[in-house]
Structures are given as structure tokens and as C-alpha cells.
Design a protein around this motif. Structure first.
Motif, PDB file in Angstrom:
ATOM      1  N   GLY A 132      44.617  34.017  36.651  1.00  0.00           N
ATOM      2  CA  GLY A 132      43.538  34.760  37.293  1.00  0.00           C
ATOM      3  C   GLY A 132      42.195  34.283  36.795  1.00  0.00           C
ATOM      4  N   ARG A 151      40.290  39.231  38.444  1.00  0.00           N
ATOM      5  CA  ARG A 151      41.173  39.040  39.596  1.00  0.00           C
ATOM      6  C   ARG A 151      42.429  38.325  39.119  1.00  0.00           C
ATOM      7  NH1 ARG A 151      38.495  38.978  44.736  1.00  0.00           N
ATOM      8  NH2 ARG A 151      36.961  40.674  44.669  1.00  0.00           N
ATOM      9  N   ARG A 152      43.606  38.809  39.556  1.00  0.00           N
ATOM     10  CA  ARG A 152      44.880  38.218  39.141  1.00  0.00           C
ATOM     11  C   ARG A 152      45.569  37.538  40.322  1.00  0.00           C
ATOM     12  NH1 ARG A 152      47.504  40.433  34.442  1.00  0.00           N
ATOM     13  NH2 ARG A 152      46.009  41.633  33.198  1.00  0.00           N
ATOM     14  N   THR A 153      46.422  36.559  39.999  1.00  0.00           N
ATOM     15  CA  THR A 153      47.194  35.883  41.032  1.00  0.00           C
ATOM     16  C   THR A 153      48.475  35.336  40.417  1.00  0.00           C
ATOM     17  OG1 THR A 153      47.145  34.158  42.759  1.00  0.00           O
ATOM     18  CG2 THR A 153      46.080  33.630  40.683  1.00  0.00           C
ATOM     19  N   ARG A 167      42.776  27.455  43.898  1.00  0.00           N
ATOM     20  CA  ARG A 167      42.857  28.894  44.176  1.00  0.00           C
ATOM     21  C   ARG A 167      41.983  29.695  43.222  1.00  0.00           C
ATOM     22  NH1 ARG A 167      47.172  31.886  43.892  1.00  0.00           N
ATOM     23  NH2 ARG A 167      48.584  30.595  42.652  1.00  0.00           N
ATOM     24  N   LEU A 168      41.992  29.310  41.939  1.00  0.00           N
ATOM     25  CA  LEU A 168      41.184  30.036  40.974  1.00  0.00           C
ATOM     26  C   LEU A 168      39.692  29.772  41.186  1.00  0.00           C
ATOM     27  CD1 LEU A 168      43.239  29.716  37.663  1.00  0.00           C
ATOM     28  CD2 LEU A 168      43.244  31.556  39.357  1.00  0.00           C
ATOM     29  N   GLN A 170      38.232  29.529  44.065  1.00  0.00           N
ATOM     30  CA  GLN A 170      37.825  30.479  45.109  1.00  0.00           C
ATOM     31  C   GLN A 170      37.835  31.916  44.598  1.00  0.00           C
ATOM     32  OE1 GLN A 170      36.533  29.661  48.051  1.00  0.00           O
ATOM     33  NE2 GLN A 170      36.744  27.515  47.451  1.00  0.00           N
ATOM     34  N   LEU A 171      38.848  32.258  43.793  1.00  0.00           N
ATOM     35  CA  LEU A 171      38.883  33.603  43.205  1.00  0.00           C
ATOM     36  C   LEU A 171      37.680  33.834  42.302  1.00  0.00           C
ATOM     37  CD1 LEU A 171      42.555  34.445  42.115  1.00  0.00           C
ATOM     38  CD2 LEU A 171      41.180  35.564  43.865  1.00  0.00           C
ATOM     39  N   GLU A 174      34.784  34.746  44.329  1.00  0.00           N
ATOM     40  CA  GLU A 174      34.897  36.109  44.852  1.00  0.00           C
ATOM     41  C   GLU A 174      34.545  37.146  43.793  1.00  0.00           C
ATOM     42  OE1 GLU A 174      38.787  36.660  46.476  1.00  0.00           O
ATOM     43  OE2 GLU A 174      38.640  34.896  47.795  1.00  0.00           O
ATOM     44  N   VAL A 175      35.041  36.959  42.564  1.00  0.00           N
ATOM     45  CA  VAL A 175      34.770  37.946  41.522  1.00  0.00           C
ATOM     46  C   VAL A 175      33.300  37.880  41.104  1.00  0.00           C
ATOM     47  CG1 VAL A 175      35.305  36.566  39.452  1.00  0.00           C
ATOM     48  CG2 VAL A 175      35.809  39.000  39.480  1.00  0.00           C
TER      49      VAL A 175
END
Length: 308
Positions: A132, A151-153, A167-168, A170-171, A174-175
Motif C-alpha cells: 500500500g 491506502r492498502r492493496t 499500481r502504488l 497511482q494509489l 490518490e491518497v
């Protein structure tokens, strides 16, 4: 709100875009000096510098933030907040204290696990089930500050260092956008101190780590192959030839063969004995060549097709 953004690699670019889209004013972008790259070793701007220039933003590229003149130049931008994302330089205490709201960092792990330089690859190597991003209020310690948002994934079974990186990235944007939205609306973010337990360090990757040791388990080698895609790329000797291993799968297969020996080779891959299980290599690269599938490699190594 006036923001100074500090970042260097491709991972940081979506976060720079989030700052610009937030409604705040990005008054300057700090990034590492241009470095030699490519076969010609030509000086090349960082991805963040290129994005900043394309957006018409002021760019600063100091070698260090330790000298007084550099700090005075930073202070002249009168930042309310400094956002740091994979910048690559240490921020001295005097820099951390400059912005009215301090300095934020977007870090690609679930702190306090994997503080440090290579959290994405270390999480895959360790077989972590999830990763995340944390939005952290920076302090003098290495990634020790309180967490503002998270944020977790899940880490997928086929995850590579490259896919998790993207992916991280983009996360992280977002955060960061969420955090900026709160501050611009006048809402206070509550800093949550990191727990004292569960601290691990993600040391910088070394190319020497890319060498596959078949005296280890097949699942450990599979994680190594996935974590080191796209850099530094796993390396192994297969039947006397040293190659780069781009993809492989650990199989729970019992055998009594010597680790490193080829057990079978066909269109599905090249099966290599490990201390426990078998690593099936499915994509590889010969010296001076390009990435190819196992079937194409075996066309050039017909001697392996009969291996059992």
C-alpha cells in the motif's frame, strides 16, 4: 496554498499531477540533477523534471539541501507545504521546518514495515500478502513520521516489481489528492504515530542480489524473479549458459536431482531443480539478445529438449 514538490523517478509523476490538479499552486519542483543514461551516456532529465518543464513549472536541481544558500532559495518560494515523493535526497531538519504545514511524504509501503529505499521489491521478495501507500508527516528519522492517510492493496500471485510499482504510484497520487483536499477545505488531518513493533527496512537493491541460487526453494526464487522485473532482472546459469530470467514459476514438485540441474525442457518452460521444488523458467534473455519465451530459447538450445 503554495506547494514545493520534490521527486525524481516515474513513480513520482502522478503525485506531481495530483498537486497541480488540487487547486493549490505548485511554485517550484525540486528533482535530482540530470544523470547520464543510455548507450551514449547523454545527460538526461528525470521524469519529474520533464513533467515539470512540460507544465511550465520552475525547476530546481541542487546536489544537496544542506548548504545555507540552497535553503535560502527554497525559503524564497514561501511554501506552505512541501510534498516529497521518491526524491532521493535527505531533507535536513532546517528544511523540514521551512513550510508552514511541514513536509509530507508519499511512501510505497504500510509503515512501519519496509521503511527505506526499495519497499516495493522487498515486499514481493518477502512474500507479503499486501502492500500500500502511506501519506506521512515527515520528521528527521528515516520514514519514522506519523501517518496521515493510508491506502492498502493485495499483492497478486503474479505481481512483478514493475506492476506493483505502477499500481502504488497511482494509489500514492490518490491518497495525496485526498490529503490535499482535506487541507484546502480547512480540515485537519490526524497524524497517527507508527507502532514500535513490526519495523523492517527495505535496503537499496544491489545488482549482486539478482543472481539466482538454486540451493534455495523454488518459491523464493520465483519471488526473486518477480521482484527484480524490470530491474535489476534475475540472472542464472542454465546448462552452462548465463542468462537473464524474466519470468518463472515455482512448482511444488519432489525430486532427488542436484540443485541447478535441468529436469525437463519443452514449450511450457525449462524446469530447474531447486533445494525444494522446481523453478519453471518461461521467459529469458541471452547475452546481447532480447527477451524471449522458453520455446524460442530451446530452438537455439536443442540439446536441452531431451533433458529429463
Amino acid at each position: 496554498m503554495r506547494i514545493v514538490f520534490a521527486g525524481t523517478p516515474e513513480f513520482s509523476v502522478p503525485c506531481l499531477a495530483a498537486c497541480r490538479a488540487s487547486g493549490a499552486e505548485v511554485v517550484a519542483v525540486y528533482t535530482q540533477p540530470d544523470r547520464p543514461a543510455g548507450r551514449g551516456r547523454k545527460l538526461t532529465p528525470s521524469p519529474v523534471k520533464q513533467a515539470a518543464l512540460d507544465a511550465g513549472l520552475a525547476v530546481e536541481q541542487p546536489e544537496s539541501l544542506k548548504d545555507a544558500a540552497t535553503r535560502e532559495r527554497l525559503a524564497a518560494y514561501a511554501p506552505d507545504l512541501m510534498v516529497v515523493v521518491a526524491y532521493g535526497l535527505i531533507l535536513p531538519r532546517k528544511v523540514l521546518a521551512l513550510p508552514r504545514l511541514g513536509c509530507w511524504n508519499v511512501h510505497a509501503s504500510l509503515l512501519p514495515r519496509w521503511r527505506g529505499a526499495a519497499p516495493i521489491q522487498r515486499a514481493i521478495l518477502a512474500g507479503d500478502a499486501e502492500s500500500g501507500v502511506d501519506l506521512m508527516q515527515m520528521e528527521a528519522g528515516l520514514d519514522t513520521g506519523p501517518v496521515l492517510l493510508e491506502r492498502r492493496t493485495p499483492i497478486r500471485a503474479e505481481e512483478t516489481g514493475g506492476s506493483l510499482h505502477d499500481r502504488l504510484s497511482q494509489l500514492g497520487a490518490e491518497v495525496l489528492a485526498e490529503g490535499l483536499q482535506h487541507v484546502l477545505a480547512g480540515d485537519a488531518l490526524v497524524p497517527v504515530p507508527q507502532p514500535d513493533t513490526g519495523v523492517t527496512y527495505a535496503h537499496k537493491l544491489d545488482k549482486a542480489e539478482a543472481r539466482l541460487d538454486f540451493g534455495r526453494t523454488a518459491i523464493a526464487l520465483e519471488r526473486q524473479v518477480r521482484a527484480f522485473d524490470p530491474w535489476p532482472v534475475a540472472e542464472a546459469t542454465i546448462a552452462g549458459e548465463t542468462v537473464r530470467v524474466w519470468a518463472g514459476r515455482g512448482l511444488d514438485v519432489a525430486h532427488h536431482a542436484t540443485p541447478g540441474s535441468v529436469l525437463a525442457a519443452g514449450r511450457d518452460g525449462i524446469d530447474i531443480a531447486c533445494a525444494e521444488g522446481v523453478l519453471r523458467v518461461t521467459a529469458l534473455q541471452r547475452a546481447g539478445g532480447k527477451r524471449i519465451g522458453a520455446a524460442d530459447y530451446l530452438n537455439a538450445r536443442p540439446d536441452l529438449r531431451t533433458a529429463r
